[in-house]
Design a protein around this motif. Structure first.
Motif, PDB file in Angstrom:
ATOM      1  N   ASP A  49     121.784   0.025  44.786  1.00 21.08           N
ATOM      2  CA  ASP A  49     122.865  -1.109  44.716  1.00 21.08           C
ATOM      3  C   ASP A  49     123.890  -0.967  43.645  1.00 21.08           C
ATOM      4  O   ASP A  49     124.742  -1.993  43.661  1.00 21.08           O
ATOM      5  CB  ASP A  49     121.820  -2.318  45.047  1.00 21.08           C
ATOM      6  CG  ASP A  49     121.163  -2.594  46.061  1.00 21.08           C
ATOM      7  OD1 ASP A  49     121.591  -1.940  47.044  1.00 21.08           O
ATOM      8  OD2 ASP A  49     119.988  -3.377  45.947  1.00 21.08           O
ATOM      9  N   LEU A  50     123.415  -0.260  42.833  1.00 20.57           N
ATOM     10  CA  LEU A  50     124.407  -0.017  41.536  1.00 20.57           C
ATOM     11  C   LEU A  50     125.612   0.701  41.860  1.00 20.57           C
ATOM     12  O   LEU A  50     126.480   0.676  40.913  1.00 20.57           O
ATOM     13  CB  LEU A  50     123.587   0.663  40.382  1.00 20.57           C
ATOM     14  CG  LEU A  50     122.448  -0.297  39.752  1.00 20.57           C
ATOM     15  CD1 LEU A  50     121.427   0.559  38.730  1.00 20.57           C
ATOM     16  CD2 LEU A  50     122.686  -1.415  39.416  1.00 20.57           C
ATOM     17  N   ASP A  51     125.678   1.440  42.954  1.00 25.31           N
ATOM     18  CA  ASP A  51     127.095   1.929  43.297  1.00 25.31           C
ATOM     19  C   ASP A  51     127.598   2.772  42.177  1.00 25.31           C
ATOM     20  O   ASP A  51     128.690   2.740  41.688  1.00 25.31           O
ATOM     21  CB  ASP A  51     128.071   0.780  43.440  1.00 25.31           C
ATOM     22  CG  ASP A  51     129.410   1.252  44.265  1.00 25.31           C
ATOM     23  OD1 ASP A  51     129.156   2.233  44.852  1.00 25.31           O
ATOM     24  OD2 ASP A  51     130.252   0.557  44.126  1.00 25.31           O
ATOM     25  N   GLY A  52     126.688   3.859  41.957  1.00 26.47           N
ATOM     26  CA  GLY A  52     127.002   5.016  40.960  1.00 26.47           C
ATOM     27  C   GLY A  52     127.526   4.343  39.758  1.00 26.47           C
ATOM     28  O   GLY A  52     128.212   4.919  38.978  1.00 26.47           O
ATOM     29  N   GLY A  62     120.532  11.502  42.484  1.00 24.79           N
ATOM     30  CA  GLY A  62     120.524  10.468  43.167  1.00 24.79           C
ATOM     31  C   GLY A  62     119.732   9.292  42.818  1.00 24.79           C
ATOM     32  O   GLY A  62     119.062   9.490  41.862  1.00 24.79           O
ATOM     33  N   ALA A  63     119.791   8.196  43.534  1.00 22.61           N
ATOM     34  CA  ALA A  63     119.147   6.929  43.134  1.00 22.61           C
ATOM     35  C   ALA A  63     117.438   7.068  43.090  1.00 22.61           C
ATOM     36  O   ALA A  63     117.010   6.568  42.474  1.00 22.61           O
ATOM     37  CB  ALA A  63     119.420   5.760  44.317  1.00 22.61           C
ATOM     38  N   ASN A  66     116.673   8.910  40.032  1.00 22.35           N
ATOM     39  CA  ASN A  66     116.829   8.006  38.761  1.00 22.35           C
ATOM     40  C   ASN A  66     115.719   7.225  38.612  1.00 22.35           C
ATOM     41  O   ASN A  66     115.253   6.859  37.656  1.00 22.35           O
ATOM     42  CB  ASN A  66     118.192   7.384  38.653  1.00 22.35           C
ATOM     43  CG  ASN A  66     119.179   8.363  38.178  1.00 22.35           C
ATOM     44  OD1 ASN A  66     119.120   9.079  37.354  1.00 22.35           O
ATOM     45  ND2 ASN A  66     120.509   8.327  38.688  1.00 22.35           N
ATOM     46  N   TRP A  67     115.366   6.391  39.922  1.00 23.21           N
ATOM     47  CA  TRP A  67     114.206   5.523  40.069  1.00 23.21           C
ATOM     48  C   TRP A  67     112.799   6.058  39.556  1.00 23.21           C
ATOM     49  O   TRP A  67     112.157   5.578  38.692  1.00 23.21           O
ATOM     50  CB  TRP A  67     114.106   5.040  41.405  1.00 23.21           C
ATOM     51  CG  TRP A  67     113.200   4.098  41.731  1.00 23.21           C
ATOM     52  CD1 TRP A  67     111.956   4.258  42.104  1.00 23.21           C
ATOM     53  CD2 TRP A  67     113.308   2.433  41.340  1.00 23.21           C
ATOM     54  NE1 TRP A  67     111.142   2.880  42.354  1.00 23.21           N
ATOM     55  CE2 TRP A  67     112.037   1.963  41.803  1.00 23.21           C
ATOM     56  CE3 TRP A  67     114.338   1.768  41.089  1.00 23.21           C
ATOM     57  CZ2 TRP A  67     111.814   0.670  41.848  1.00 23.21           C
ATOM     58  CZ3 TRP A  67     114.174   0.350  40.988  1.00 23.21           C
ATOM     59  CH2 TRP A  67     113.079  -0.243  41.309  1.00 23.21           C
ATOM     60  N   THR A  68     112.686   7.297  39.913  1.00 25.58           N
ATOM     61  CA  THR A  68     111.542   8.102  39.541  1.00 25.58           C
ATOM     62  C   THR A  68     111.224   8.307  38.276  1.00 25.58           C
ATOM     63  O   THR A  68     110.285   8.061  37.384  1.00 25.58           O
ATOM     64  CB  THR A  68     111.420   9.543  40.632  1.00 25.58           C
ATOM     65  OG1 THR A  68     111.371   9.067  41.724  1.00 25.58           O
ATOM     66  CG2 THR A  68     110.018  10.052  39.882  1.00 25.58           C
ATOM     67  N   LEU A  69     112.542   8.947  37.745  1.00 21.59           N
ATOM     68  CA  LEU A  69     112.654   9.175  35.956  1.00 21.59           C
ATOM     69  C   LEU A  69     112.555   7.786  35.236  1.00 21.59           C
ATOM     70  O   LEU A  69     111.633   7.956  34.416  1.00 21.59           O
ATOM     71  CB  LEU A  69     113.907   9.711  35.744  1.00 21.59           C
ATOM     72  CG  LEU A  69     114.219  11.252  36.145  1.00 21.59           C
ATOM     73  CD1 LEU A  69     115.581  11.558  35.938  1.00 21.59           C
ATOM     74  CD2 LEU A  69     113.383  12.115  35.637  1.00 21.59           C
ATOM     75  N   ALA A  70     112.948   6.714  35.619  1.00 25.10           N
ATOM     76  CA  ALA A  70     112.844   5.468  34.914  1.00 25.10           C
ATOM     77  C   ALA A  70     111.513   5.009  35.005  1.00 25.10           C
ATOM     78  O   ALA A  70     110.720   4.669  34.074  1.00 25.10           O
ATOM     79  CB  ALA A  70     113.842   4.412  35.470  1.00 25.10           C
ATOM     80  N   THR A  71     110.786   5.195  36.327  1.00 25.96           N
ATOM     81  CA  THR A  71     109.498   4.486  36.377  1.00 25.96           C
ATOM     82  C   THR A  71     108.531   5.420  35.464  1.00 25.96           C
ATOM     83  O   THR A  71     107.867   4.514  34.891  1.00 25.96           O
ATOM     84  CB  THR A  71     108.966   4.840  37.953  1.00 25.96           C
ATOM     85  OG1 THR A  71     109.937   4.087  38.726  1.00 25.96           O
ATOM     86  CG2 THR A  71     107.546   4.321  38.155  1.00 25.96           C
ATOM     87  N   TRP A  72     108.631   6.729  35.592  1.00 30.72           N
ATOM     88  CA  TRP A  72     107.374   7.462  34.617  1.00 30.72           C
ATOM     89  C   TRP A  72     107.986   7.651  33.353  1.00 30.72           C
ATOM     90  O   TRP A  72     106.872   7.412  32.643  1.00 30.72           O
ATOM     91  CB  TRP A  72     107.487   8.760  35.346  1.00 30.72           C
ATOM     92  CG  TRP A  72     106.709   8.630  36.881  1.00 30.72           C
ATOM     93  CD1 TRP A  72     107.123   8.520  38.075  1.00 30.72           C
ATOM     94  CD2 TRP A  72     105.404   8.274  36.956  1.00 30.72           C
ATOM     95  NE1 TRP A  72     106.211   8.520  39.295  1.00 30.72           N
ATOM     96  CE2 TRP A  72     104.940   8.293  38.141  1.00 30.72           C
ATOM     97  CE3 TRP A  72     104.020   8.094  36.197  1.00 30.72           C
ATOM     98  CZ2 TRP A  72     103.795   7.873  38.809  1.00 30.72           C
ATOM     99  CZ3 TRP A  72     102.987   7.727  36.768  1.00 30.72           C
ATOM    100  CH2 TRP A  72     102.832   7.664  38.012  1.00 30.72           C
ATOM    101  N   PHE A  73     109.325   7.439  32.907  1.00 28.43           N
ATOM    102  CA  PHE A  73     109.382   7.200  31.477  1.00 28.43           C
ATOM    103  C   PHE A  73     108.776   6.184  31.021  1.00 28.43           C
ATOM    104  O   PHE A  73     108.211   6.059  29.702  1.00 28.43           O
ATOM    105  CB  PHE A  73     110.897   7.568  31.084  1.00 28.43           C
ATOM    106  CG  PHE A  73     111.313   8.835  30.851  1.00 28.43           C
ATOM    107  CD1 PHE A  73     111.373   9.346  29.725  1.00 28.43           C
ATOM    108  CD2 PHE A  73     111.867   9.818  31.872  1.00 28.43           C
ATOM    109  CE1 PHE A  73     111.571  10.766  29.266  1.00 28.43           C
ATOM    110  CE2 PHE A  73     112.145  11.002  31.641  1.00 28.43           C
ATOM    111  CZ  PHE A  73     111.976  11.661  30.536  1.00 28.43           C
TER     112      PHE A  73
END
Length: 227
Positions: A49-52, A62-63, A66-73
């Protein structure tokens, strides 16, 4: 007891502070980041939903990535901060993550002056952004990046076993200042290009100056000149 009383009070407080102050920062930040990661782990991906709006190089991912990276970081960083293990590295990774989050979510889409930008220093979203809370996290991460996890940490325990002798802090020259300045300022170019860029250039210049001063003089005149 008598030897302790012979030392200045503030010097004794400094020793206590090396145990308690970093631990308090680590515990609070560990909770906040771990909770954010846990919510992502069990929640739905809303990064699409952040539209790039992610900055480079994250905009190339991809979203889902980025979601996976943010989650595990956030999860791994929270645990590392709590234990005080690799504190400086964990805190710096969360520093970068927080700046990316500010840019993508909390930063105002448009602003033309510092006064207008400052209106975004708020918790509620009134149309000017809401970066107050993540900015507080950045300020709290800074002492951990520069000072480490303190004495009540696994870092200190490992360091004690690895080198039991007391290491006296050395003098800090322009090269160290430059490295720290460039490392902290480079991610800030995402939010404030001119400020972050100028500080990064200054840091690189300090590093270059330090390297020039410490480099061996290849073309130095020999000690015994030819006669």
């Amino acid at each position: 007891m008598k030897a302790e009383l012979n030392q200045p009070l503030m010097s004794r407080v400094d020793v206590v502070g090396q145990w308690i102050a970093p631990l308090a920062l680590r515990a609070l930040l560990a909770w906040e980041f771990f909770e954010a990661g846990r919510e992502k782990l069990h929640g739905e991906n809303w990064f699409a939903d952040l539209d790039g709006r992610f900055p480079l190089p994250f905009s190339l991912l991809g979203a889902n990535v980025n979601w996976t990276l943010a989650t595990w970081f956030e999860l791994a960083g929270g645990i590392a901060l709590l234990l005080g293990l690799g504190t400086r590295y964990a805190a710096f990774s969360l520093w970068v993550l927080t700046i990316v989050a500010i840019y993508a979510v909390h930063w105002p889409s448009e602003w033309s002056s510092v006064a207008e930008l400052w209106q975004g220093y708020a918790i509620t979203n009134d149309g000017f952004g809401n970066y107050k809370l993540p900015l507080i996290y950045l300020v709290m991460l800074l002492p951990l990046i520069l000072g480490g996890g303190g004495r009540f940490s696994l870092d200190h325990l490992v360091r004690t076993f690895a080198s039991p002798e007391v290491v006296t802090p050395g003098r800090t020259g322009p090269m160290t200042w430059g490295l720290v300045l460039a490392a902290l300022a480079l991610p800030l170019t995402v939010l404030l290009p001119w400020v972050g860029g100028a500080l990064t250039v200054l840091g690189v210049a300090l590093v270059a100056n330090g390297m020039r001063r410490t480099a061996p003089r290849v073309f130095a005149r020999p000690a015994t000149a030819l006669r």
